[in-house]
Design a protein around this motif. Structure first.
Motif, short mmCIF file in Angstrom:
data_model
loop_
_atom_site.label_atom_id
_atom_site.label_comp_id
_atom_site.label_asym_id
_atom_site.label_seq_id
_atom_site.Cartn_x
_atom_site.Cartn_y
_atom_site.Cartn_z
N ALA A 1 27.71 18.04 -40.59
CA ALA A 1 28.71 16.78 -40.05
C ALA A 1 28.85 17.72 -38.53
O ALA A 1 29.02 17.13 -37.64
CB ALA A 1 29.58 16.83 -40.94
N MET A 2 28.96 19.14 -38.13
CA MET A 2 29.67 19.67 -37.37
C MET A 2 28.46 19.23 -36.53
O MET A 2 28.94 19.85 -35.13
CB MET A 2 29.95 20.99 -37.60
CG MET A 2 31.13 21.50 -38.66
SD MET A 2 33.02 20.83 -37.40
CE MET A 2 32.22 22.26 -36.65
N LYS B 1 27.52 15.62 -29.77
CA LYS B 1 27.33 14.49 -29.09
C LYS B 1 28.65 13.96 -28.34
O LYS B 1 28.79 14.07 -27.62
CB LYS B 1 28.13 13.45 -30.38
CG LYS B 1 29.13 12.21 -29.91
CD LYS B 1 30.00 11.45 -30.86
CE LYS B 1 30.29 9.91 -30.40
NZ LYS B 1 30.12 9.23 -31.97
N GLU B 2 29.55 15.59 -28.60
CA GLU B 2 31.19 15.89 -27.50
C GLU B 2 30.35 16.56 -26.88
O GLU B 2 30.63 16.58 -25.53
CB GLU B 2 31.98 15.92 -28.33
CG GLU B 2 32.58 16.57 -29.55
CD GLU B 2 33.90 15.10 -29.05
OE1 GLU B 2 34.36 15.65 -27.76
OE2 GLU B 2 34.29 14.36 -29.51
N PHE B 3 29.44 17.61 -26.22
CA PHE B 3 28.49 17.93 -26.10
C PHE B 3 27.88 17.35 -24.97
O PHE B 3 27.90 17.56 -23.09
CB PHE B 3 27.64 19.27 -26.38
CG PHE B 3 27.03 20.12 -25.43
CD1 PHE B 3 27.75 20.85 -25.25
CD2 PHE B 3 25.79 20.05 -24.60
CE1 PHE B 3 27.10 22.37 -23.48
CE2 PHE B 3 25.20 20.47 -23.51
CZ PHE B 3 26.20 21.72 -23.37
#
Length: 263
Positions: A230-231, A237-239
């Motif tokens: 999950a991390m 996605k954030e990157f």
């Protein structure tokens, strides 16, 4: 007569029994009312108790110290009276309910804790940490029940994450992991516990205890790996959102202000 035989035949009046068991007389009477203790023999108007009563009282005290409630003790004693081995049942209970985290509590003074968290260590923060069960305040000392969490919290604060926000996140994590734990326990109950007899045999209890012991590290591995996956997904996605900002050419302040007005 041997000493053991003499002890087995010893008789007690209620005050003597209470003293030998280390309980108040009123507690002994309460146990009798709840039928946790068999009725005494009568010698005229005097109630006479035996070594068996003393052993029963000591067992009740031991179970209370281990966290049992009186309702649960009643069930265990009923099983004992039906010929079940209470030691066997308790051994199974310990194997199944032994703590998953074996951390030893640590103590710090308030000044030592303030050295880690500075002015973020407010009375409200302390109360919240205590409510979460992470700490216990004993006078001027703080007992850390989960030292590794305290160390992790200090590391996060050192990186610039506010302590209050970490505690707010802790509530979410407690709820999320409680749901995960419920899922695992429900799975084990359906496929391991519910298949046993009623009542379960000693062999079934032993097998279940062994299964639980084997599944402890497996369960933690499953949880760890799912969290890691999950991390990975979330960070990628954030990157992806961050990449355009990292690769955009430098602009003058006027250009950045103009771009802001356009948005």
């Amino acid at each position: 007569m041997s000493e053991e035989a003499a002890q087995a035949e010893r008789e007690y009046r209620i005050e003597e029994l209470a003293e030998a068991a280390g309980v108040p007389v009123r507690t002994l009477r309460y146990y009798q009312e709840r039928r946790l203790l068999p009725p005494p023999r009568r010698r005229g108007r005097v109630a006479v108790y035996s070594q068996g009563h003393l052993e029963r009282l000591r067992l009740i005290s031991e179970l209370l110290e281990r966290g049992y409630r009186l309702d649960g003790i009643e069930e265990l004693l009923a099983a004992w009276e039906q010929g079940r081995d209470v030691g066997e049942l308790l051994g199974f209970e310990w194997a199944v309910t032994a703590p998953w985290s074996q951390q030893a509590e640590t103590e710090m003074t308030m000044d030592e804790l303030a050295g880690l968290f500075g002015d973020q260590l407010t009375p409200e923060v302390l109360d919240e940490a205590a409510e979460l069960g992470y700490i216990e305040i004993r006078g001027d000392r703080i007992v850390h029940r989960v030292p590794r969490l305290m160390e992790a919290t200090a590391a996060l604060v050192a990186e610039g994450i506010p302590l209050a926000e970490i505690l707010a996140l802790s509530w979410e994590l407690e709820a999320a992991f409680d749901r995960i734990a419920y899922t695992f326990v429900r799975l084990a109950r359906r496929h391991l516990v519910d298949r046993m007899g009623d009542p379960p045999t000693p062999a079934e209890l032993a097998r279940l205890a062994e299964s639980v012991e084997r599944l402890r590290p497996v369960t933690r591995t499953v949880a760890d790996e799912h969290f890691a996956r999950a991390m990975d997904r979330r960070i990628r996605k954030e990157f992806t959102h961050l990449t355009p900002r990292l690769t955009a050419p430098d602009r003058s302040p006027a250009e950045r202000r103009a771009a802001g007005r356009e948005r």
